[in-house]
Structure formats: structure tokens, C-alpha cells
Design a protein around this motif. Structure first.
Motif, PDB file in Angstrom:
ATOM      1  N   UNK A  19      51.331  28.434  -5.018  1.00 32.43           N
ATOM      2  CA  UNK A  19      52.291  29.419  -4.535  1.00 32.43           C
ATOM      3  C   UNK A  19      51.556  30.457  -3.708  1.00 32.43           C
ATOM      4  N   UNK A  20      52.171  30.872  -2.603  1.00 31.82           N
ATOM      5  CA  UNK A  20      51.600  31.899  -1.746  1.00 31.82           C
ATOM      6  C   UNK A  20      52.694  32.914  -1.428  1.00 31.82           C
ATOM      7  N   UNK A  21      52.538  34.162  -1.884  1.00 33.67           N
ATOM      8  CA  UNK A  21      53.496  35.206  -1.544  1.00 33.67           C
ATOM      9  C   UNK A  21      53.273  35.669  -0.115  1.00 33.67           C
ATOM     10  N   UNK A  22      54.351  35.944   0.598  1.00 42.32           N
ATOM     11  CA  UNK A  22      54.288  36.632   1.880  1.00 42.32           C
ATOM     12  C   UNK A  22      54.441  38.101   1.512  1.00 42.32           C
ATOM     13  N   UNK A  23      53.326  38.790   1.396  1.00 41.61           N
ATOM     14  CA  UNK A  23      53.293  40.150   0.875  1.00 41.61           C
ATOM     15  C   UNK A  23      54.148  41.076   1.738  1.00 41.61           C
ATOM     16  N   UNK A  24      54.992  41.868   1.075  1.00 48.39           N
ATOM     17  CA  UNK A  24      55.922  42.815   1.701  1.00 48.39           C
ATOM     18  C   UNK A  24      56.974  42.144   2.575  1.00 48.39           C
ATOM     19  N   UNK A  25      57.191  40.853   2.404  1.00 46.25           N
ATOM     20  CA  UNK A  25      58.179  40.122   3.202  1.00 46.25           C
ATOM     21  C   UNK A  25      59.325  39.590   2.341  1.00 46.25           C
ATOM     22  N   UNK A  26      59.183  39.641   1.032  1.00 45.76           N
ATOM     23  CA  UNK A  26      60.226  39.129   0.159  1.00 45.76           C
ATOM     24  C   UNK A  26      60.374  37.626   0.255  1.00 45.76           C
ATOM     25  N   UNK A  74      46.388  25.420   0.071  1.00 42.72           N
ATOM     26  CA  UNK A  74      47.016  26.252   1.098  1.00 42.72           C
ATOM     27  C   UNK A  74      46.435  27.662   1.056  1.00 42.72           C
ATOM     28  N   UNK A  75      46.436  28.290   2.212  1.00 45.29           N
ATOM     29  CA  UNK A  75      45.986  29.678   2.281  1.00 45.29           C
ATOM     30  C   UNK A  75      46.798  30.413   3.339  1.00 45.29           C
ATOM     31  N   UNK A  76      47.320  31.569   2.958  1.00 47.55           N
ATOM     32  CA  UNK A  76      48.063  32.430   3.874  1.00 47.55           C
ATOM     33  C   UNK A  76      47.372  33.790   3.915  1.00 47.55           C
ATOM     34  N   UNK A  77      46.659  34.086   4.999  1.00 42.83           N
ATOM     35  CA  UNK A  77      46.012  35.396   5.099  1.00 42.83           C
ATOM     36  C   UNK A  77      47.037  36.533   5.077  1.00 42.83           C
ATOM     37  N   UNK A  78      46.613  37.695   4.634  1.00 42.23           N
ATOM     38  CA  UNK A  78      47.468  38.876   4.551  1.00 42.23           C
ATOM     39  C   UNK A  78      48.047  39.211   5.925  1.00 42.23           C
ATOM     40  N   UNK A  79      49.356  39.365   5.994  1.00 41.76           N
ATOM     41  CA  UNK A  79      50.099  39.721   7.208  1.00 41.76           C
ATOM     42  C   UNK A  79      49.857  38.762   8.366  1.00 41.76           C
ATOM     43  N   UNK A  80      49.608  37.502   8.069  1.00 40.29           N
ATOM     44  CA  UNK A  80      49.395  36.501   9.106  1.00 40.29           C
ATOM     45  C   UNK A  80      50.655  35.675   9.294  1.00 40.29           C
ATOM     46  N   UNK A  81      50.844  35.143  10.489  1.00 37.93           N
ATOM     47  CA  UNK A  81      51.966  34.236  10.720  1.00 37.93           C
ATOM     48  C   UNK A  81      51.521  32.776  10.638  1.00 37.93           C
ATOM     49  N   UNK A 133      42.701  20.080   8.144  1.00 35.00           N
ATOM     50  CA  UNK A 133      43.385  21.347   7.916  1.00 35.00           C
ATOM     51  C   UNK A 133      44.440  21.517   8.994  1.00 35.00           C
ATOM     52  N   UNK A 134      45.694  21.635   8.572  1.00 30.47           N
ATOM     53  CA  UNK A 134      46.821  21.825   9.483  1.00 30.47           C
ATOM     54  C   UNK A 134      47.222  23.288   9.466  1.00 30.47           C
ATOM     55  N   UNK A 135      47.845  23.724  10.559  1.00 31.04           N
ATOM     56  CA  UNK A 135      48.266  25.116  10.659  1.00 31.04           C
ATOM     57  C   UNK A 135      49.775  25.150  10.895  1.00 31.04           C
ATOM     58  N   UNK A 136      50.458  25.892  10.028  1.00 28.64           N
ATOM     59  CA  UNK A 136      51.915  26.000  10.076  1.00 28.64           C
ATOM     60  C   UNK A 136      52.285  27.420  10.489  1.00 28.64           C
ATOM     61  N   UNK A 137      53.198  27.530  11.464  1.00 31.36           N
ATOM     62  CA  UNK A 137      53.719  28.834  11.839  1.00 31.36           C
ATOM     63  C   UNK A 137      54.721  29.250  10.776  1.00 31.36           C
ATOM     64  N   UNK A 138      54.474  30.363  10.123  1.00 34.60           N
ATOM     65  CA  UNK A 138      55.283  30.789   8.991  1.00 34.60           C
ATOM     66  C   UNK A 138      56.670  31.265   9.436  1.00 34.60           C
ATOM     67  N   UNK A 139      56.807  31.725  10.690  1.00 36.51           N
ATOM     68  CA  UNK A 139      58.096  32.213  11.182  1.00 36.51           C
ATOM     69  C   UNK A 139      59.054  31.065  11.498  1.00 36.51           C
ATOM     70  N   UNK A 140      58.554  30.026  12.152  1.00 38.71           N
ATOM     71  CA  UNK A 140      59.395  28.877  12.510  1.00 38.71           C
ATOM     72  C   UNK A 140      59.316  27.761  11.468  1.00 38.71           C
ATOM     73  N   UNK A 180      39.667  37.769  11.770  1.00 35.72           N
ATOM     74  CA  UNK A 180      40.809  36.908  11.447  1.00 35.72           C
ATOM     75  C   UNK A 180      40.784  35.588  12.209  1.00 35.72           C
ATOM     76  N   UNK A 181      39.901  35.459  13.166  1.00 35.81           N
ATOM     77  CA  UNK A 181      39.768  34.229  13.938  1.00 35.81           C
ATOM     78  C   UNK A 181      38.803  33.235  13.318  1.00 35.81           C
ATOM     79  N   UNK A 182      38.353  33.509  12.092  1.00 37.45           N
ATOM     80  CA  UNK A 182      37.401  32.629  11.414  1.00 37.45           C
ATOM     81  C   UNK A 182      37.995  32.149  10.089  1.00 37.45           C
ATOM     82  N   UNK A 183      37.721  30.890   9.763  1.00 37.28           N
ATOM     83  CA  UNK A 183      38.265  30.272   8.560  1.00 37.28           C
ATOM     84  C   UNK A 183      37.147  29.570   7.808  1.00 37.28           C
ATOM     85  N   UNK A 184      37.100  29.776   6.505  1.00 39.07           N
ATOM     86  CA  UNK A 184      36.133  29.100   5.648  1.00 39.07           C
ATOM     87  C   UNK A 184      36.828  27.899   5.021  1.00 39.07           C
TER      88      UNK A 184
END
Length: 160
Positions: free
Chosen positions: A21-28, A65-72, A83-90, A125-129
């Protein structure tokens, strides 16, 4: 103060186990990854949480899965080591995939195993481990699409 207990209960229709589970902090909102290789985006800002979007992985199994703080961008590691990248908005795959054979040096020629860890750099924020099951760790530059640093460790059992 309220009483201890369960504020809400919900379940995937498929009954698949929740892997992460990954919360979208302050996004509900909340992203769940399930054992049937589906990502779900949940709206938590209503009386009964509901799934807004779902994304099914058909060719690869989700491992981390990993969702950085305030990232889309949601980073999704797989059993194949990609590693795939998903746009959280769409809630659509971005098309940017970090393939395992690009992340590790080809001279090693051995598959590193599934992705077991993903995290963003607190300084850039442009780097990923990316951590792999065999002990390989890659520091990936998202902009230049290349590994900046690779660490190989051949005795994985020493980590546990």
C-alpha cells in the motif's frame, strides 16, 4: 480522542492478496498493489472508499512499488527485474521502462532477479535506487536514462 478500532474496511473485488500500500500523502488517496498484478487507485475522501482507476500488468508480476512524496510518478518493480513508471494522475504507464539489462552491466550476464526495493534520492528527485534480489543495487539517473553507480554483492545471505 476517538476510540481505537477500524475506521474503514474495504476489499478488492477479486479477493487478491494485498502486496503493498502507498498513501498519496495529503491527497486522500491510496494505491494498492495486489497479488493478481493489478494496481488500484483508491479515493479515501468519501464515507466508503472506492477504486477510481485500476491498471493490470499482463506480462510481468509486480514485486515492489514506490511513490515519492508529492510525486506524480509511481515506480513499479517486477519479477523480471524491470521498473515501470506509472503516472499517478492518469493512472497510465508512462512508457519509460528501466530494463534490468540496462541497469546492470552487461558484462555480468546474469539476471539480478526481481526488484525488491525502490526509493528516491532525498537530494535529487531525478535519481532512483533500485535493489535486486541477488544483492545488486543500482543508482539510476532518470533524466540521462543510465546507471550512475552499481554495487554488486554476491553473498545475499549476509544481509539477513
Amino acid at each position: 480522542l476517538g476510540r481505537p478500532g477500524v475506521d474503514c474496511y474495504c476489499q478488492h473485488e477479486s479477493g487478491a492478496a494485498v502486496l503493498q500500500l502507498q498513501f498519496l500523502i495529503n491527497e486522500g488517496a491510496l494505491v494498492s498493489a495486489s497479488s493478481d498484478d493489478t494496481l488500484h487507485l483508491w479515493n479515501l475522501r468519501q464515507k466508503r472508499p472506492a477504486i477510481l482507476h485500476s491498471l493490470k500488468f499482463n506480462r510481468e508480476r509486480i514485486t515492489y512499488c514506490h511513490l515519492p512524496f508529492q510525486s506524480k510518478w509511481l515506480y513499479v518493480g517486477t519479477e523480471r527485474g524491470n521498473t515501470h513508471i506509472v503516472n499517478i494522475e492518469s493512472f497510465i504507464l508512462s512508457g519509460y521502462v528501466i530494463m534490468w539489462n540496462k541497469a546492470i552491466e552487461l558484462s555480468t550476464k546474469t539476471h539480478p532477479g526481481p526488484v525488491v526495493h525502490l526509493s528516491d534520492s532525498p537530494r535529487d528527485e531525478g535519481k532512483l535506487l533500485i535493489g535486486y534480489e541477488n544483492g545488486t543495487v543500482v543508482f539510476w539517473d532518470l533524466k540521462s536514462k543510465r546507471a550512475e553507480l552499481r554495487v554488486y554483492y554476491d553473498e545475499v545471505s549476509d544481509f539477513y
